[in-house]
Design an enzyme around this catalytic site. Structure first.
Site, PDB file in Angstrom:
ATOM      1  N   HIS A  53       0.840  -1.210   0.000  1.00  0.00           N
ATOM      2  CA  HIS A  53       0.000   0.000   0.000  1.00  0.00           C
ATOM      3  C   HIS A  53       0.872   1.256   0.000  1.00  0.00           C
ATOM      4  CE1 HIS A  53      -3.973   1.868   1.645  1.00  0.00           C
ATOM      5  NE2 HIS A  53      -3.269   2.780   1.012  1.00  0.00           N
ATOM      6  N   LEU A  56       2.235   6.679  -4.938  1.00  0.00           N
ATOM      7  CA  LEU A  56       3.395   7.256  -5.627  1.00  0.00           C
ATOM      8  C   LEU A  56       3.053   8.548  -6.378  1.00  0.00           C
ATOM      9  CD1 LEU A  56       5.233   4.053  -6.930  1.00  0.00           C
ATOM     10  CD2 LEU A  56       5.844   5.503  -4.995  1.00  0.00           C
ATOM     11  N   ASN A  87      -5.074   5.747  -6.939  1.00  0.00           N
ATOM     12  CA  ASN A  87      -5.704   7.079  -6.901  1.00  0.00           C
ATOM     13  C   ASN A  87      -4.785   8.167  -7.433  1.00  0.00           C
ATOM     14  OD1 ASN A  87      -4.030   6.983  -4.626  1.00  0.00           O
ATOM     15  ND2 ASN A  87      -5.395   8.213  -3.362  1.00  0.00           N
ATOM     16  N   ASP A 147      -8.811   2.607  -3.106  1.00  0.00           N
ATOM     17  CA  ASP A 147      -8.314   3.238  -1.877  1.00  0.00           C
ATOM     18  C   ASP A 147      -8.385   4.761  -1.923  1.00  0.00           C
ATOM     19  OD1 ASP A 147      -6.969   3.100   0.755  1.00  0.00           O
ATOM     20  OD2 ASP A 147      -5.511   4.295  -0.328  1.00  0.00           O
ATOM     21  N   HIS A 227      -5.383  -0.802   5.779  1.00  0.00           N
ATOM     22  CA  HIS A 227      -5.188   0.001   7.007  1.00  0.00           C
ATOM     23  C   HIS A 227      -6.262  -0.180   8.090  1.00  0.00           C
ATOM     24  CE1 HIS A 227      -7.770   2.436   4.490  1.00  0.00           C
ATOM     25  NE2 HIS A 227      -6.792   3.028   3.845  1.00  0.00           N
ATOM     26  N   ASN A 273      -6.251   9.132   6.972  1.00  0.00           N
ATOM     27  CA  ASN A 273      -7.400   8.231   6.816  1.00  0.00           C
ATOM     28  C   ASN A 273      -6.934   6.799   6.821  1.00  0.00           C
ATOM     29  OD1 ASN A 273      -9.733   9.685   6.749  1.00  0.00           O
ATOM     30  ND2 ASN A 273      -9.763   9.938   4.530  1.00  0.00           N
ATOM     31  N   ASP A 300       0.945   2.698   3.735  1.00  0.00           N
ATOM     32  CA  ASP A 300       0.016   3.751   3.295  1.00  0.00           C
ATOM     33  C   ASP A 300       0.787   5.068   3.113  1.00  0.00           C
ATOM     34  OD1 ASP A 300      -2.217   5.113   2.481  1.00  0.00           O
ATOM     35  OD2 ASP A 300      -3.218   5.098   4.424  1.00  0.00           O
ATOM     36  N   PRO A 318      -5.636  14.263   4.018  1.00  0.00           N
ATOM     37  CA  PRO A 318      -5.206  13.228   4.954  1.00  0.00           C
ATOM     38  C   PRO A 318      -4.042  12.430   4.373  1.00  0.00           C
ATOM     39  CG  PRO A 318      -7.168  12.511   3.778  1.00  0.00           C
ATOM     40  CD  PRO A 318      -6.856  13.898   3.274  1.00  0.00           C
ATOM     41  N   GLY A 319      -3.160  11.982   5.239  1.00  0.00           N
ATOM     42  CA  GLY A 319      -2.079  11.102   4.787  1.00  0.00           C
ATOM     43  C   GLY A 319      -0.735  11.490   5.354  1.00  0.00           C
TER      44      GLY A 319
HETATM   45  N1  LIG Z   1      -4.502   7.457   3.718  1.00  0.00           N
HETATM   46  C1  LIG Z   1      -4.656   8.748   3.559  1.00  0.00           C
HETATM   47  O1  LIG Z   1      -4.834   9.467   4.539  1.00  0.00           O
HETATM   48  N2  LIG Z   1      -4.628   9.309   2.344  1.00  0.00           N
HETATM   49  C2  LIG Z   1      -4.631   8.603   1.104  1.00  0.00           C
HETATM   50  C3  LIG Z   1      -5.992   8.255   0.621  1.00  0.00           C
HETATM   51  C4  LIG Z   1      -6.971   7.963   1.688  1.00  0.00           C
HETATM   52  O2  LIG Z   1      -7.027   6.791   2.127  1.00  0.00           O
HETATM   53  O3  LIG Z   1      -7.691   8.861   2.098  1.00  0.00           O
HETATM   54  C5  LIG Z   1      -3.977   9.459   0.053  1.00  0.00           C
HETATM   55  O4  LIG Z   1      -3.946   9.086  -1.116  1.00  0.00           O
HETATM   56  O5  LIG Z   1      -3.446  10.524   0.411  1.00  0.00           O
END
Ligand SMILES: NC(=O)N[C@@H](CC(=O)O)C(=O)O
Length: 423
Positions: A53, A56, A87, A147, A227, A273, A300, A318-319
């Protein structure tokens, strides 16, 4: 092709030995005079890590990450293969886009980049993407995921699970019932109440996992849960596995360590997320990884450009970054349990992703030389400016972490030496 002799290395914590690498594989014989000798005393060899996961960002958000910069971050983190999430922009929902990502990975040549295909066209959750065409493309897609979004429609989820059975594919679900998370900014609980932020309740994840394991059981197909973040999800998975449902699950390093209390400073670096949860959830996730209810650690890795992170909490994406800190975080949580780490971060993820040349037995001659060398005694301070990722959104800035990646080999070629990327 270079040959290497790793002198005095400990394979998975065992007594020191000499490890020979030549012609891209582990060799029983010394390669002779030409082999480069690496003093590996005190270092631990693990099969190269595999991330199921990774985001890139190429094509579309090359300002946040490219296949090349993300591959370099991965190699420096001890990875030899990463699965690139769909995504992107355009979305990886056609053979053309997955082949593009796959080709960019080959050109970078630092890790094997295995594209994940979208389940639905444009990640819109309405119409199934051309899963078969992606599977039979040069990229050979095996994992499909929307995702970032949940495949919320149960009929579509059922059809996708049925469809991928034909080529032993797997649907990786981002488990989030969207009607229960509208406007959500963080975990729903005491902290969200105190901060006045809309909450993302644990049940939004648990309800989808419960539904999906039943669907997977019904159609006899493979489900992978992305996740996992709550204690309740662990219980649903534990029961499903006990019944023999073909379900696997991942947990991120950050969900094994960090909690929702970190939102208190409103620093968006902690926005992710699914959201950071409570101490009780963290404890349940750790136990589930030890028990094997959760199969793998997945990063992730979610790079974001400065303007998407250094802003007001509710506007921030998020991320968090993950590739360069995953192994040190897992080491800091579990200690030097090398067999566990090798299984959850290499062997099991390689199996889930169908990456047969990864996660191999380093004590066997002929195993592809995909491996990483870790110095467990080294401590280092995370400096975002020094990360190879194009983005800076690590939640561990200033943390002192155990375990330094000294070298990584992809099919016998060094991608990292002396802690530095070779290219
Ligand atoms: N895990 C995350 O917080 N972000 C992910 C996509 C997502 O799951 O919201 C992203 O592509 O940034």
């Amino acid at each position: 092709m270079m040959a290497y002799l790793l002198k005095g290395v400990s394979i998975l914590g065992a007594a020191p030995t000499d490890l020979h690498i030549s012609d891209g594989v582990i060799s029983a014989e010394p390669a002779g005079q030409d082999a480069e000798v690496i003093d590996a005393s005190g270092l631990v060899a693990l099969p190269g890590l595999v991330d199921v996961h990774t985001h890139l960002r190429e094509p579309g958000r090359e300002d946040a990450e490219t296949v090349e910069t993300g591959s370099r971050a991965a190699a420096l983190g001890g990875y030899t293969a990463v699965c690139a999430m769909a995504n992107t922009s355009p979305v990886a929902d056609t053979a053309g886009v997955v082949e593009q990502v796959w080709r960019l990975g080959r050109e970078a040549g630092l890790v094997d980049v295995q594209p994940i295909g979208a389940v639905t066209v444009g990640l819109a959750g309405k119409q199934m993407a051309e899963l078969g065409a992606m599977a039979s493309s040069a990229a050979g897609v095996r994992i499909f995921s929307d995702d970032g979004f949940c495949v919320a429609d149960p009929k579509l989820m059922r059809r996708a699970l049925e469809y991928v059975k034909a080529f032993d594919g797997v649907i990786a679900q981002h488990a989030e019932e969207p009607r229960l998370t509208e406007g959500a900014q963080m975990h729903e609980g005491e902290v969200s109440t105190r901060l006045g932020l809309t909450g993302w309740p644990a049940v939004a994840e648990e309800a989808i996992i419960a539904r999906d394991v039943l669907l997977a059981e019904h159609v006899g197909s493979r489900l992978h849960v992305c996740h996992v973040s709550t204690a309740g999800s662990v219980e649903v998975l534990r029961q499903a596995k006990a019944r023999g449902v073909r379900v696997t699950a991942e947990v991120t390093p950050h969900h094994l360590l960090l909690t929702d209390e970190l939102a208190s400073g409103y620093d968006p670096v902690f926005k992710v997320n699914p959201p950071l949860r409570t101490r009780k959830d963290v404890e349940a996730l750790r136990q589930a990884l030890l028990d094997g209810v959760i199969d793998v650690v997945a990063t992730d890795h979610a790079p974001h450009a400065v303007q998407d992170k250094e802003c007001e909490w509710s506007y921030a994406r998020p991320g968090m970054l993950g590739l360069e800190t995953a192994l040190p975080i897992v080491l800091s949580v579990f200690g030097p349990k090398w067999e566990l780490i090798a299984d959850r971060m290499s062997i099991a993820p390689a199996r889930i992703a169908g990456l047969d040349s990864h996660g191999g037995d380093l004590t066997r001659a002929g195993t592809p030389a995909n491996l990483t060398l870790v110095d467990p005694a080294a401590r280092w301070v995370v400096d975002p400016a020094e990360l190879a990722s194009r983005s800076r959104n690590t939640p561990y800035a200033g943390h002192t972490l155990p375990g330094r990646i000294v070298a990584t080999f992809l099919r016998g070629e060094a991608t990292v030496l002396d802690g530095k990327a070779v290219k």
